[in-house]
Design a protein around this motif. Structure first.
Motif, PDB file in Angstrom:
ATOM      1  N   LEU B 635       0.764  -1.383  -0.196  1.00  0.00           N
ATOM      2  CA  LEU B 635      -0.134  -0.072   0.074  1.00  0.00           C
ATOM      3  C   LEU B 635       0.892   1.221   0.221  1.00  0.00           C
ATOM      4  N   PRO B 638      -1.770   7.303  -2.104  1.00  0.00           N
ATOM      5  CA  PRO B 638      -2.057   7.659  -3.453  1.00  0.00           C
ATOM      6  C   PRO B 638      -1.628   9.230  -3.562  1.00  0.00           C
ATOM      7  N   GLU B 639      -1.547   9.966  -2.572  1.00  0.00           N
ATOM      8  CA  GLU B 639      -1.109  11.604  -2.799  1.00  0.00           C
ATOM      9  C   GLU B 639       0.191  11.668  -3.328  1.00  0.00           C
ATOM     10  N   LEU B 641       1.487   9.635  -5.463  1.00  0.00           N
ATOM     11  CA  LEU B 641       1.615   9.113  -6.742  1.00  0.00           C
ATOM     12  C   LEU B 641       1.427  10.435  -7.823  1.00  0.00           C
TER      13      LEU B 641
END
Lengths: 202, 645
Positions: B635, B638-639, B641
């Protein structure tokens, strides 16, 4: 292309609702809004995961609309999160379906706003209390907006505050649909209400 | 004999042509009959002298109408509308009668005659107004309910009016009549028990007659009806109902009381009986035909010569009394908190005179309370004012509603004027539970069953149920199918249930049909017949037992419940295919299609239910799947990415 808004409305005793029901009705009437009454659609909590995931795919903005129950959502909305936000769909390996979408809450709270402060008896602000949802949004790669909140909801009708609350919300949704919002300027507020003082448009 | 056939044919023919036409033009059936009478009487001249005799006979329709009104007056309903009924109805009645009487006296009429005229013109048309309100869907509004209360009050005060009018006889008319009858009495010699008796015996006899109607209605009629019902012969039940009404009428005439009064009392006494709907159904057609005949004779009796000669007088009286009544009602409505649109509705529906006016006119003429010339004139006034009723409703729709339209729209939210009604056919072990749930939640239900014993048992448990055959269309009408939102079919007879669904689906498509199916085959038959929602009577109970079995076999109770739900959902998914193949196989004769599909789907079900639990598409355990082991290591935030857009 206007944004599509999916409103997940969770209220377990709508026959007694004084704020949420009129709020939901006013929202439903707006262009670009899909209104889902979760308790009506899944009265026995058997949420149709495929249907819900498809709905998420078809919308750009997701709204949780609910009265605050024990500093959190009513149980069906938690059930919805548990079931629909699957590994491989919403998060994790290949779980990218929600990325870039917007998530926000429209909540009503019984306590007065003074209670939702560090010095108040609830000790945390409304935004702080809703952190699990904020973090859920973050893990799914969504943009989180601060909640739009009404406090002292049990007397809002008597005090004549309901209509102003609805009007403010309608402006927000219309701006969101039209893509007129400056998301970055809203993101840090404690409540969306602050960014939309009476009569103003962002 | 031939003559009678021809006459009967003329009357029926006129009704058959005129009434549907009148209804189509929105005039209502009462006006249809009147117009039919006008055409065969004064216009074409097909019928003549016999109308008078016929009218006497047709007045028996009024007796039946009062019996039916009595049947509808449950004491509880009456109590709940007491303020409108007595307050508004009484006040409107009293004030209007006094005003009309005063106006009549201004014309120089005797006070007794003026009072009679006041009473006649007060009575509005129950038949026209209620029918129009229902057609326009205004029954549930404030104005509609108030109109109903006042009309009901008027229906009731007709009884004391019938008692009062003989006391208002005009001296000179009475004298003439006595001279006449003295000559005729020797010739005919009518049957009358009471003539020549001392007054106190007469009073006692009257009391005894009333008491016997109340007592008999309460204690004797039910065993009698039950006895007849158990025989299962429909026409005998009809005969019993007719016998009851005619018997009461005969008894009342024998002691010199009004037959209408007796029938009304008998109706009220029987209003709580389980045979109420069946009685209404049986009497209704007779009442309808006889009243229709009555209106035809009234129409045929309209004196056009008189109208031509006095048209300005008739017009003046008609417009004058309508304006007077309307003005008073409009003022009184305010006292009862009825405003704007509803106030106008009440005013306009009550303003014209009604069918009871004709009854009272001929009654007062018979009792020497009104001279023939005035009776003819008044009949014209009443008939023309009734002809105006539809015009007033059109005025309300076109002119008044648009003016108040905006105010109405604002109040629309949350206000449900009338609770939906539910009719439950069949009150055995299944229907009973449905009924209990609904009644416990304040839903008004009407319960019908053809098993007199069963109805009896339920009544002992305070469950409101009525004896009657739910597959009879006319019974459904009296049970209120036109106002019903839902119809629950839970009768045991499988074929009759299917027929009933078919009939309801065609005749009342607006009513939701909820049906109980005996088994899968019955389920398909009901679905094909057009039921909206069907429950197989054993299905959910059997699954519940199966779930219990799974739990006892060691499944976690929550998991067992999920498995049960999954089973239901899978079946629902396949149900449409199964149904289509059943339809196909019944149409082509017993093909192999259905059985094959069934076997095939059982296999699908097995496979789906037993699928590997780790599989993402495992149907039964979808959703609480943990993510794969070791997923946490991969995991990322996502920020962190890069933006995808």
């Amino acid at each position: 292309m206007p944004n599509q808004v999916l409103v997940l409305f969770a209220h377990p005793s709508q026959h007694r609702s004084e704020v949420n029901r009129p709020l939901a009705r006013a929202t439903e009437a707006l262009d670009g809004v899909t209104m889902i009454d979760l308790y009506a659609e899944y009265p026995d909590f058997r949420i149709d995961i495929d249907r819900e995931q498809q709905r998420l795919r078809e919308h750009d903005i997701v709204v949780f609309m609910f009265p605050l129950y024990w500093y959190s959502t009513p149980s069906i909305l938690k059930e919805w999160q548990d079931l629909v936000l699957e590994y491989g769909f919403a998060y994790g390996h290949d779980g990218t379906e929600l990325r870039g979408k917007l998530l926000l809450c429209a909540v009503t709270a019984g306590g007065l706003e003074d209670a939702y402060r560090h010095q108040g008896y609830n000790h945390y602000s409304i935004r702080e209390l809703l952190r699990p949802i904020e973090q859920t949004a973050m893990l799914c790669g969504m943009t989180y907006l601060p909640p739009y909140a009404l406090f002292g909801s049990r007397t809002a009708l008597e005090d004549g505050r309901v209509q102003a609350h609805i009007d403010g919300w309608v402006r927000i949704v219309e701006d969101l649909v039209a893509g007129r919002c400056n998301i970055a300027s809203l993101a840090d507020a404690d409540k969306l209400n602050e960014c939309y003082p009476d009569g103003a448009t962002a | 004999m031939t003559e009678y056939f021809i006459q009967a044919f003329i009357y029926l023919c006129a009704a058959v042509i005129a009434v549907p036409l009148a209804k189509r033009f929105g005039l209502g059936s009462v006006l249809g009959y009147l117009i039919a009478g006008v055409i065969i009487g004064p216009v074409v001249g097909l019928v003549g002298e016999e109308t008078d005799t016929l009218q006497r006979f047709a007045e028996f329709g009024v007796v039946m109408m009062l019996f039916l009104i009595g049947l509808q007056l449950e004491p509880r309903t009456l109590w709940s509308m007491r303020s409108r009924l007595v307050g508004l109805g009484g006040l409107q009645g009293g004030v209007t009668i006094v005003a009309l009487m005063g106006a009549a006296m201004l014309f120089g009429l005797d006070w007794r005659l003026a009072l009679t005229i006041g009473m006649i013109l007060l009575l509005s048309s129950t038949a026209i107004v209620l029918q129009t309100l229902e057609e326009k869907g205004l029954t549930g509004t404030e104005g509609g309910r108030s109109s109903f209360a006042v009309l009901l009050f008027q229906d009731i005060i007709v009884i004391p009016m019938l008692a009062l009018i003989p006391l208002l006889e005009l001296p000179e008319l009475a004298r003439q009549a006595r001279d006449l009858s003295a000559q005729a009495a020797d010739a005919t010699g009518s049957i009358d028990l009471v003539s020549g008796l001392p007054n106190w015996v007469y009073a006692l006899l009257m009391l005894a007659a009333i008491a016997s109607v109340v007592f008999g209605g309460h204690y004797l009629s039910r065993p009698l009806f039950r006895f007849v019902a158990l025989s299962g012969l429909r026409e005998v039940f009809t005969a019993t109902a007719l016998m009851l009404v005619i018997g009461i009428a005969a008894l009342m005439s024998l002691v010199g009381l009004s037959p209408a009064l007796g029938a009304f009392m008998a109706g009220v006494v029987l209003a709580n009986s389980e045979f109420r709907h069946e009685l209404m159904t049986n009497i209704e057609p007779f009442k309808g035909l006889l009243l229709g005949l009555f209106f035809i004779t009234v129409g045929a009796g309209i004196n056009f010569g008189l109208l031509a000669a006095n048209w300005w007088l008739v017009a003046l009286i008609t417009v004058g009394f309508i304006a007077l009544k309307a003005g008073l009602t409009y003022l009184l409505a305010r006292l009862f908190g009825i405003y704007s649109r509803d106030r106008w509705l009440l005013t306009l529906s009550l303003a014209p005179a009604g069918e009871f006016g004709f009854v009272l006119i001929s009654f007062s003429q018979q009792n020497n309370a009104m001279p023939a010339a005035i009776a003819d004139l008044l009949s014209l006034v009443v008939a023309i004012s009734m002809l105006l009723t539809p015009a007033l409703f059109i005025f309300f729709d076109r002119v008044l509603v648009p003016r108040f339209g905006a105010g109405q729209a604002q109040r629309e939210q949350d206000q449900i004027d009338e609770r939906g009604r539910v009719i439950i056919a069949g009150i055995g072990r299944f229907g009973q539970i449905v009924n209990r749930l609904l009644v416990a939640n304040g839903v008004e239900t009407v319960v019908l069953d053809y098993d007199a014993k069963q109805v009896d048992n339920l009544r002992r448990l305070n469950i409101k149920s009525y004896f009657g055959d739910a597959t009879r269309p006319d019974l459904l009408e009296t049970a209120g199918i036109n106002q019903a939102e839902l119809f629950v079919i839970a009768i045991d007879d499988r074929e009759r249930a299917v027929e009933l669904v078919e009939y309801m689906h065609q005749r009342y498509p607006q009513v939701d049909l909820l049906a109980r199916a005996y088994d899968q085959l019955h389920y398909y038959q009901l679905k094909q017949a057009g039921a909206d929602h069907i429950i197989k009577e054993t299905y959910l109970a059997a699954l519940e037992l199966g779930r219990e079995a799974l739990t006892r076999l060691g499944h976690h109770p929550f998991r067992a419940t999920q498995l049960k739900r999954t089973f239901i959902e899978l079946e629902n998914q396949m149900a449409e295919d199964m149904y289509q193949s059943w339809v196909a196989s019944t149409e082509e004769g017993m093909g192999p299609g259905y059985r094959e599909l069934f076997m095939q789907q059982e296999a699908v079900m097995r496979e789906a239910m037993q699928a590997d639990r780790g599989d993402r598409h495992s149907v039964s355990e979808r959703g609480w799947n943990p993510p794969p082991k070791g997923y946490a290591d991969q995991l990322v935030d996502p920020e962190a990415l890069p933006e995808e857009r």
